[in-house]
Design a protein around this motif. Structure first.
Motif, PDB file in Angstrom:
ATOM      1  N   TRP A 194       0.653  -1.436   0.055  1.00 34.95           N
ATOM      2  CA  TRP A 194      -0.103   0.160   0.057  1.00 34.95           C
ATOM      3  C   TRP A 194       0.856   1.295   0.040  1.00 34.95           C
ATOM      4  O   TRP A 194       1.728   1.391   0.528  1.00 34.95           O
ATOM      5  CB  TRP A 194      -0.996   0.094   1.172  1.00 34.95           C
ATOM      6  CG  TRP A 194      -1.624   1.223   1.380  1.00 34.95           C
ATOM      7  CD1 TRP A 194      -2.643   1.743   1.037  1.00 34.95           C
ATOM      8  CD2 TRP A 194      -1.166   2.104   2.644  1.00 34.95           C
ATOM      9  NE1 TRP A 194      -2.939   2.930   1.730  1.00 34.95           N
ATOM     10  CE2 TRP A 194      -2.285   3.171   2.778  1.00 34.95           C
ATOM     11  CE3 TRP A 194       0.055   2.153   3.584  1.00 34.95           C
ATOM     12  CZ2 TRP A 194      -2.066   4.526   3.565  1.00 34.95           C
ATOM     13  CZ3 TRP A 194       0.122   3.155   4.352  1.00 34.95           C
ATOM     14  CH2 TRP A 194      -0.791   4.279   4.429  1.00 34.95           C
ATOM     15  N   LYS A 195       0.474   2.232  -0.923  1.00 32.79           N
ATOM     16  CA  LYS A 195       1.121   3.547  -0.925  1.00 32.79           C
ATOM     17  C   LYS A 195       0.247   4.522   0.056  1.00 32.79           C
ATOM     18  O   LYS A 195      -0.928   4.670  -0.093  1.00 32.79           O
ATOM     19  CB  LYS A 195       1.202   3.947  -2.269  1.00 32.79           C
ATOM     20  CG  LYS A 195       1.881   3.140  -3.222  1.00 32.79           C
ATOM     21  CD  LYS A 195       3.510   2.794  -2.620  1.00 32.79           C
ATOM     22  CE  LYS A 195       4.203   1.890  -3.463  1.00 32.79           C
ATOM     23  NZ  LYS A 195       5.409   1.532  -3.145  1.00 32.79           N
ATOM     24  N   ASN A 197      -1.682   7.652   1.503  1.00 29.44           N
ATOM     25  CA  ASN A 197      -2.398   8.704   1.100  1.00 29.44           C
ATOM     26  C   ASN A 197      -1.924  10.036   1.621  1.00 29.44           C
ATOM     27  O   ASN A 197      -2.081  11.132   0.945  1.00 29.44           O
ATOM     28  CB  ASN A 197      -3.874   8.690   1.284  1.00 29.44           C
ATOM     29  CG  ASN A 197      -4.591   7.491   0.941  1.00 29.44           C
ATOM     30  OD1 ASN A 197      -4.516   6.943  -0.127  1.00 29.44           O
ATOM     31  ND2 ASN A 197      -5.405   6.647   1.596  1.00 29.44           N
ATOM     32  N   HIS A 198      -1.276  10.024   2.612  1.00 35.15           N
ATOM     33  CA  HIS A 198      -0.832  11.180   3.371  1.00 35.15           C
ATOM     34  C   HIS A 198       0.507  10.853   3.899  1.00 35.15           C
ATOM     35  O   HIS A 198       1.056   9.811   4.091  1.00 35.15           O
ATOM     36  CB  HIS A 198      -1.547  11.508   4.613  1.00 35.15           C
ATOM     37  CG  HIS A 198      -1.573  12.786   5.115  1.00 35.15           C
ATOM     38  ND1 HIS A 198      -0.330  13.153   5.740  1.00 35.15           N
ATOM     39  CD2 HIS A 198      -2.083  14.003   4.974  1.00 35.15           C
ATOM     40  CE1 HIS A 198      -0.380  14.365   6.286  1.00 35.15           C
ATOM     41  NE2 HIS A 198      -1.531  14.923   5.742  1.00 35.15           N
ATOM     42  N   PRO A 199       1.601  11.846   3.814  1.00 33.08           N
ATOM     43  CA  PRO A 199       2.900  11.699   4.026  1.00 33.08           C
ATOM     44  C   PRO A 199       3.096  11.382   5.642  1.00 33.08           C
ATOM     45  O   PRO A 199       4.297  10.766   6.066  1.00 33.08           O
ATOM     46  CB  PRO A 199       3.751  13.014   3.678  1.00 33.08           C
ATOM     47  CG  PRO A 199       2.663  14.019   3.669  1.00 33.08           C
ATOM     48  CD  PRO A 199       1.426  13.093   3.041  1.00 33.08           C
ATOM     49  N   ARG A 200       2.112  11.937   6.511  1.00 35.60           N
ATOM     50  CA  ARG A 200       2.246  11.514   7.903  1.00 35.60           C
ATOM     51  C   ARG A 200       1.735   9.958   7.917  1.00 35.60           C
ATOM     52  O   ARG A 200       0.597  10.011   7.820  1.00 35.60           O
ATOM     53  CB  ARG A 200       1.496  12.330   8.708  1.00 35.60           C
ATOM     54  CG  ARG A 200       2.257  13.637   8.900  1.00 35.60           C
ATOM     55  CD  ARG A 200       1.356  14.825   9.777  1.00 35.60           C
ATOM     56  NE  ARG A 200       1.028  13.961  10.929  1.00 35.60           N
ATOM     57  CZ  ARG A 200       0.086  14.461  11.803  1.00 35.60           C
ATOM     58  NH1 ARG A 200      -0.586  15.550  11.556  1.00 35.60           N
ATOM     59  NH2 ARG A 200      -0.342  14.133  12.826  1.00 35.60           N
ATOM     60  N   ILE A 201       2.434   9.036   8.328  1.00 31.33           N
ATOM     61  CA  ILE A 201       1.994   7.730   8.335  1.00 31.33           C
ATOM     62  C   ILE A 201       0.535   7.245   9.438  1.00 31.33           C
ATOM     63  O   ILE A 201      -0.131   6.843   8.902  1.00 31.33           O
ATOM     64  CB  ILE A 201       2.914   6.663   8.468  1.00 31.33           C
ATOM     65  CG1 ILE A 201       4.259   6.789   7.576  1.00 31.33           C
ATOM     66  CG2 ILE A 201       2.572   5.106   8.746  1.00 31.33           C
ATOM     67  CD1 ILE A 201       3.674   6.247   6.003  1.00 31.33           C
ATOM     68  N   ALA A 276      -3.334   3.233  11.945  1.00 30.93           N
ATOM     69  CA  ALA A 276      -2.149   2.087  12.449  1.00 30.93           C
ATOM     70  C   ALA A 276      -2.211   0.999  11.556  1.00 30.93           C
ATOM     71  O   ALA A 276      -3.137   0.039  11.451  1.00 30.93           O
ATOM     72  CB  ALA A 276      -2.394   1.673  13.886  1.00 30.93           C
ATOM     73  N   ARG A 277      -1.562   1.051  10.283  1.00 32.85           N
ATOM     74  CA  ARG A 277      -1.383   0.291   9.243  1.00 32.85           C
ATOM     75  C   ARG A 277      -2.941  -0.079   8.645  1.00 32.85           C
ATOM     76  O   ARG A 277      -3.502  -1.171   8.255  1.00 32.85           O
ATOM     77  CB  ARG A 277      -1.151  -1.224   9.752  1.00 32.85           C
ATOM     78  CG  ARG A 277       0.454  -1.145   9.840  1.00 32.85           C
ATOM     79  CD  ARG A 277       1.241  -2.499  10.192  1.00 32.85           C
ATOM     80  NE  ARG A 277       2.517  -2.445  10.170  1.00 32.85           N
ATOM     81  CZ  ARG A 277       3.560  -2.258   9.158  1.00 32.85           C
ATOM     82  NH1 ARG A 277       2.972  -2.520   8.217  1.00 32.85           N
ATOM     83  NH2 ARG A 277       4.732  -2.176   9.369  1.00 32.85           N
TER      84      ARG A 277
END
Length: 291
Positions: A194-195, A197-201, A276-277
């Motif tokens: 998965w990639k 959607n937001h740079p903050r995981i 969270a994942r």
């Protein structure tokens, strides 16, 4: 008479046990609000002055019974069979409360329920318990901890019934108890490739599906209003189908102990709603002495 002096729905997200440097790197410079949320929860627990903290563990799956761990002490080094590459070598040493575990079994038998106490020195720990013991400083505070399992061949009314027996045993015990429902809301993982959607995981937009985000936020709003009856009304058609972690066993056992559909304890968010994942996580506190 014993009393539930506070309760919380709490995330046990294992990524929060990683080192600070790794978490900041994964969060593109912004760490998870669940981390400072633990500090806020520590303050709530300290103010409640509990004799015992009970953890309703959504990772301890049992079959046939809701198990209540009744050992006098827990000591060892924890390694996760799920994520051993980074969640390993975690030392733990904390007290249990055998009398409360046995009291819960006694009440459950009396009521025709399925809660049973267990005391076995080789019984392993789950990180849904260990992470909270460590993050909330329960070892340092020397507060006894009792862990309750999620019985995997039960349906949601059975979890409410389990909580009812827990609540009655607490009332008869003379103890001040804080309940911690350790687990997520919606619990669908993102695929391994998965990639974000937001740079903050940890950002909420990285939760697995938009409909899960909307459903989780709807449940959070009802909890903040103290409308647990409305959560239960929507359980079978919505939250059971998401599904929540452990099919919501941790929340339902907590709620059963606090009065079930009649509970009007209003929730106070102690963290942001986060990913969270792919799963939906938050810390929410319910103050029982003013409920």
């Amino acid at each position: 008479m014993g009393h539930i002096v506070g309760a919380a729905l709490v995330s046990h997200h294992p990524g929060l046990m990683q080192c600070e440097e790794f978490r900041v790197l994964m969060g593109a410079g912004s760490d998870s609000d669940l981390i400072p949320g633990y500090a806020r929860l520590r303050e709530k627990i300290a103010a409640a002055k509990p004799d015992v903290v009970m953890i309703l563990d959504s990772h301890w799956f049992t079959t046939g019974y809701h198990m209540v761990d009744g050992a006098a002490r827990y000591q060892g080094s924890y390694i996760s069979d799920e994520m051993p590459w980074y969640l390993h070598g975690v030392p733990y040493d904390y007290r249990g409360h055998p009398e409360l575990a046995l009291a819960i079994e006694a009440v459950s038998r009396e009521q025709g329920g399925y809660n049973r106490a267990i005391n076995h020195p080789e019984l392993g720990r789950q990180y849904a318990t260990i992470n909270l013991v460590k993050q909330l400083g329960l070892e340092l505070a020397d507060i006894p901890v009792v862990t309750v399992s999620s019985c995997q061949n039960c349906d949601w009314p059975h979890f409410l019934q389990s909580g009812e027996s827990i609540g009655e045993a607490i009332r008869r015990s003379g103890l001040r108890v804080v309940l911690l429902a350790s687990g997520a809301l919606s619990h669908k993982f993102n695929p391994i490739d998965w990639k974000p959607n937001h740079p903050r995981i940890f950002h909420e937009s990285n939760v697995s599906r938009p409909e899960n985000i909307a459903s989780d936020k709807g449940a959070i709003a009802l909890m903040e209003q103290g409308r647990h009856d409305s959560v239960l009304e929507r359980w079978q058609d919505e939250y059971r189908k998401m599904p929540w972690e452990a099919f919501g066993a941790h929340y339902l056992q907590m709620l059963g102990a606090m009065g079930g559909a009649a509970c009007r304890a209003k929730g106070e968010a102690l963290s942001a709603y986060e990913n969270a994942r792919g799963t939906g996580n938050i810390h929410i506190w319910f103050d029982q002495e003013t409920a």
